[in-house]
Design an enzyme around this catalytic site. Structure first.
Site, short mmCIF file in Angstrom:
data_model
loop_
_atom_site.label_atom_id
_atom_site.label_comp_id
_atom_site.label_asym_id
_atom_site.label_seq_id
_atom_site.Cartn_x
_atom_site.Cartn_y
_atom_site.Cartn_z
N ARG A 1 0.74 -1.27 0.00
CA ARG A 1 0.14 -0.12 0.21
C ARG A 1 0.89 1.34 -0.03
O ARG A 1 0.70 2.42 0.58
CB ARG A 1 -0.75 -0.05 1.10
CG ARG A 1 -1.87 -1.04 1.07
CD ARG A 1 -3.10 -1.07 0.19
NE ARG A 1 -4.19 -1.86 0.10
CZ ARG A 1 -4.29 -3.13 -0.06
NH1 ARG A 1 -2.98 -3.65 -0.92
NH2 ARG A 1 -5.16 -3.65 0.03
N SER B 1 -10.97 -0.33 2.89
CA SER B 1 -10.26 -0.29 4.13
C SER B 1 -9.84 1.10 4.42
O SER B 1 -8.97 1.84 3.51
CB SER B 1 -8.85 -1.13 3.84
OG SER B 1 -9.22 -2.54 3.55
N GLU C 1 -5.59 4.38 5.16
CA GLU C 1 -5.05 3.95 3.96
C GLU C 1 -5.61 5.24 2.84
O GLU C 1 -4.58 5.72 1.97
CB GLU C 1 -5.65 3.08 3.35
CG GLU C 1 -5.23 2.49 2.09
CD GLU C 1 -6.04 1.20 1.67
OE1 GLU C 1 -6.03 0.15 1.96
OE2 GLU C 1 -6.87 1.52 0.51
P1 FAD Z 1 -8.47 8.52 -6.24
O1 FAD Z 1 -9.29 8.26 -4.69
O2 FAD Z 1 -8.96 9.67 -7.20
O3 FAD Z 1 -6.89 9.20 -5.75
C1 FAD Z 1 -6.20 8.52 -4.71
C2 FAD Z 1 -4.65 9.11 -4.72
O4 FAD Z 1 -4.02 9.14 -5.76
C3 FAD Z 1 -4.85 10.80 -4.34
O5 FAD Z 1 -3.83 10.97 -3.82
C4 FAD Z 1 -4.82 11.30 -5.83
O6 FAD Z 1 -4.35 12.64 -5.60
C5 FAD Z 1 -3.71 10.22 -6.49
N1 FAD Z 1 -4.02 10.10 -8.13
C6 FAD Z 1 -5.24 9.73 -8.51
N2 FAD Z 1 -4.89 9.66 -9.93
C7 FAD Z 1 -3.76 10.00 -10.17
C8 FAD Z 1 -3.06 10.14 -11.20
N3 FAD Z 1 -3.24 10.01 -12.44
N4 FAD Z 1 -1.70 10.79 -11.04
C9 FAD Z 1 -1.06 10.93 -9.86
N5 FAD Z 1 -1.93 11.11 -8.81
C10 FAD Z 1 -3.27 10.57 -8.91
N6 FAD Z 1 -7.51 -0.85 -2.89
C11 FAD Z 1 -6.74 -1.62 -2.88
O7 FAD Z 1 -5.41 -1.39 -3.07
N7 FAD Z 1 -7.08 -2.94 -2.76
C12 FAD Z 1 -8.53 -3.07 -2.57
O8 FAD Z 1 -8.85 -4.43 -2.57
C13 FAD Z 1 -9.34 -1.97 -2.67
N8 FAD Z 1 -10.64 -2.28 -2.48
C14 FAD Z 1 -11.50 -1.09 -2.55
C15 FAD Z 1 -13.02 -1.48 -2.20
C16 FAD Z 1 -13.91 -0.32 -2.04
C17 FAD Z 1 -15.23 -0.51 -1.97
C18 FAD Z 1 -13.43 0.92 -2.54
C19 FAD Z 1 -14.44 2.32 -2.15
C20 FAD Z 1 -11.88 1.25 -2.49
C21 FAD Z 1 -11.08 0.15 -2.54
N9 FAD Z 1 -9.92 0.33 -2.81
C22 FAD Z 1 -8.77 -0.85 -2.70
C23 FAD Z 1 -9.21 1.81 -2.59
C24 FAD Z 1 -9.12 2.36 -4.13
O9 FAD Z 1 -10.09 1.82 -4.86
C25 FAD Z 1 -7.70 2.21 -4.82
O10 FAD Z 1 -6.70 2.92 -3.85
C26 FAD Z 1 -7.79 2.94 -6.19
O11 FAD Z 1 -6.74 2.63 -6.82
C27 FAD Z 1 -8.02 4.34 -6.06
O12 FAD Z 1 -8.24 4.92 -7.43
P2 FAD Z 1 -9.15 6.26 -7.83
O13 FAD Z 1 -8.72 6.53 -9.10
O14 FAD Z 1 -10.42 6.24 -7.03
O15 FAD Z 1 -7.88 7.27 -6.74
N1 EPU Z 2 -11.42 -9.70 10.28
C1 EPU Z 2 -12.13 -9.70 11.57
N2 EPU Z 2 -13.20 -8.91 11.87
C2 EPU Z 2 -13.50 -8.04 10.67
C3 EPU Z 2 -12.77 -8.02 9.69
C4 EPU Z 2 -11.67 -8.84 9.41
O1 EPU Z 2 -12.08 -10.47 12.44
O2 EPU Z 2 -14.53 -7.24 10.93
C5 EPU Z 2 -10.46 -10.76 10.15
C6 EPU Z 2 -10.92 -12.12 9.67
O3 EPU Z 2 -10.18 -13.19 10.45
C7 EPU Z 2 -10.14 -11.84 8.32
C8 EPU Z 2 -9.03 -10.99 8.44
O4 EPU Z 2 -9.41 -10.09 9.36
O5 EPU Z 2 -9.85 -13.22 7.93
C9 EPU Z 2 -8.60 -10.52 7.09
O6 EPU Z 2 -9.90 -9.74 6.57
P1 EPU Z 2 -10.00 -9.77 4.83
O7 EPU Z 2 -9.74 -10.99 4.34
O8 EPU Z 2 -11.30 -9.14 4.69
O9 EPU Z 2 -8.96 -8.80 4.54
P2 EPU Z 2 -8.38 -7.29 5.12
O10 EPU Z 2 -6.90 -7.54 5.50
O11 EPU Z 2 -9.47 -6.75 6.02
C10 EPU Z 2 -7.09 -6.63 2.87
C11 EPU Z 2 -7.06 -5.37 2.16
C12 EPU Z 2 -8.46 -5.32 1.19
C13 EPU Z 2 -8.29 -6.56 0.27
C14 EPU Z 2 -8.33 -7.67 1.13
C15 EPU Z 2 -8.24 -8.95 0.04
C16 EPU Z 2 -5.70 -3.89 3.37
C17 EPU Z 2 -5.80 -2.55 4.48
N3 EPU Z 2 -6.87 -4.27 3.08
O12 EPU Z 2 -8.45 -6.60 3.68
O13 EPU Z 2 -8.18 -4.12 0.29
O14 EPU Z 2 -9.39 -6.17 -0.45
O15 EPU Z 2 -7.16 -7.76 2.08
O16 EPU Z 2 -7.02 -8.97 -0.27
O17 EPU Z 2 -4.61 -4.41 3.16
C18 EPU Z 2 -8.43 -1.71 0.38
O18 EPU Z 2 -7.23 -1.78 0.41
O19 EPU Z 2 -9.46 -0.75 0.33
C19 EPU Z 2 -8.97 -2.86 0.63
C20 EPU Z 2 -10.32 -3.47 0.51
#
Ligand code: FAD
Ligand code: EPU
Length: 348
Positions: A169, A242, A338
């Site tokens: 991240r 997250s 994050e």
């Molecule tokens: P924005 O929110 O628009 O921007 C994020 C940052 O990037 C800001 O600092 C912005 O200034 C910068 N930025 C954006 N575009 C550019 C560019 N072209 N050049 C330079 N800087 C830029 N993330 C994960 O890693 N794993 C996940 O599983 C995950 N699951 C998600 C689930 C949900 C429901 C949601 C809402 C979010 C999740 N995210 C996850 C976080 C997010 O989706 C990612 O970080 C994604 O890459 C952000 O993209 P964005 O275009 O919306 O960025």
């Molecule tokens: N857990 C709990 N209670 C909760 C939530 C989670 O006990 O309310 C425990 C469970 O045991 C579970 C473990 O935490 O097994 C891990 O949870 P999960 O598999 O949902 O993954 P996470 O660590 O919470 C991370 C990423 C997600 C990504 C998933 C799958 C980060 C900060 N988050 O979540 O990324 O989608 O793994 O790889 O690393 C994001 O970055 O926005 C994001 C959604």
């Protein structure tokens, strides 16, 4: 030039449709950037030169806590170009393309490799910012290079993986925000594809579907199904995924914690370091489902903060601080947000 840029810059724009938390703040200037030429035009405007600027993709990893008095550069640069690079496909994608649709399009096109990252919201250009990751794969593993507009130098530059300094991240861009605008990202997708299906949730989902030799489509569908079950849809409850990173601790810290909390969830990440499940830590503090006014800790995944409707960024941030305080008091662990917090300092 001023006359020509007037029509490119909107004024006093609500950012509510442009952030997945659905926070209703306003930006004093807003410009859609569909090309480098358009970017150069906008940057030549004296009002933009004098003002703070913020690059925005899909707004799925930001929390606005007050109005933005500056210019939003909303990235809409399109395009996909594929090249046969021998052992891999090299695919260059414009920063403004939607992440999930590119993942699906490449699989349909016979170029798998990004399927574990399906359904992550946002744009391609933001994916390198925090080296997006999910279900056993990180962007860095499928990355070739990217091109940025360097605001200081006023020119385009190419950056390699080493220069991006990808980590969990994290990347160089997180530490030098707003110095560069990512224009496009080039992926390296190995032609000899093999599935990554060992993440517990993915393995269980495939088992349940009786899939023993998964193809990219199977992993894509499994990941989409898991995510739909676990994570809130931003169109229903505003969120940024997250809200905190999973903290990384030493072996000794982990051993001490496990002695006191035997059910703690942690993962060995090598080098004597362990990642702790922040969701578990928050859950164990009794905060899962906690409601504070119009903000809440999501009741199905404690790592996600949600806007129940009409919450301000400051309300969501206050809840985030309460969560940080509770986890610090109970476990002595610091949780780092994050999403990028725009308007206030992240931690009090
Ligand atoms: P924005 O929110 O628009 O921007 C994020 C940052 O990037 C800001 O600092 C912005 O200034 C910068 N930025 C954006 N575009 C550019 C560019 N072209 N050049 C330079 N800087 C830029 N993330 C994960 O890693 N794993 C996940 O599983 C995950 N699951 C998600 C689930 C949900 C429901 C949601 C809402 C979010 C999740 N995210 C996850 C976080 C997010 O989706 C990612 O970080 C994604 O890459 C952000 O993209 P964005 O275009 O919306 O960025
Ligand atoms: N857990 C709990 N209670 C909760 C939530 C989670 O006990 O309310 C425990 C469970 O045991 C579970 C473990 O935490 O097994 C891990 O949870 P999960 O598999 O949902 O993954 P996470 O660590 O919470 C991370 C990423 C997600 C990504 C998933 C799958 C980060 C900060 N988050 O979540 O990324 O989608 O793994 O790889 O690393 C994001 O970055 O926005 C994001 C959604």
């Amino acid at each position: 030039m001023q006359a020509r840029t007037n029509e490119l810059i909107e004024h006093d724009v609500s950012l509510r449709p442009f952030n997945t938390f659905g926070v209703d703040v306003r930006a004093s200037m807003f410009a859609r950037i569909g090309s480098i030429e358009r970017l150069q035009q906008v940057l030549s405007d004296v009002r933009v030169i004098a003002a703070p600027r913020l690059v925005l993709g899909g707004g799925s990893n930001v929390l606005f806590t007050r109005d933005f008095d500056g210019c939003i550069l909303k990235i809409e640069i399109p395009g996909v170009q594929c090249e046969d690079a021998g052992e891999s496909w090299r695919v260059r994608v414009g920063a403004g393309e939607g992440w999930h649709s590119i993942v699906e399009r490449l699989i349909d096109d016979g170029k798998p490799g990004l399927e574990n990252l399906a359904l992550i919201p946002g744009s391609v250009g933001a994916a390198p910012i925090q080296n997006i990751g999910a279900y056993g794969v990180e962007l860095a593993e499928r990355f070739d290079s990217l091109r940025v507009w360097n605001f200081g130098a006023g020119s385009l530059q190419r950056m390699t993986s080493d220069e991006c300094k990808f980590a969990y991240r994290d990347s160089v861009f997180k530490h030098q925000a707003d110095r560069r605008l990512i224009v496009d990202v080039t992926f390296a997708l190995p032609r000899k594809w093999s599935p990554v299906a060992d993440y517990a949730d993915v393995a269980a989902e495939l088992r349940q579907r009786n899939v023993t030799q998964p193809q990219a489509r199977d992993i894509f569908s499994a990941v989409v199904a898991i995510r739909r079950r676990k994570l809130p849809d931003p169109l229903v409850f505003g969120n940024a995924g997250s809200f905190f990173k999973n903290p990384v601790v030493s072996r000794q810290q982990r051993t001490e914690l496990i002695d006191r909390h035997p059910s703690l969830v942690s993962y060995d990440i090598g080098g004597g370091r362990y990642k702790l499940a922040a969701g578990w830590l928050i859950d164990a503090c009794g905060l899962k489902g906690a409601v504070r006014g119009r903000a809440a800790v999501y009741d199905k995944q404690a790592l996600v903060l949600v806007n129940l409707g009409g919450a301000t960024g400051a309300e969501i941030l206050a809840l985030a601080r309460e969560v940080q305080d509770a986890v610090r008091a109970r476990f002595g662990i610091e949780l780092d947000p994050e999403p990028r917090i725009i308007g206030h300092a992240a931690v009090a």
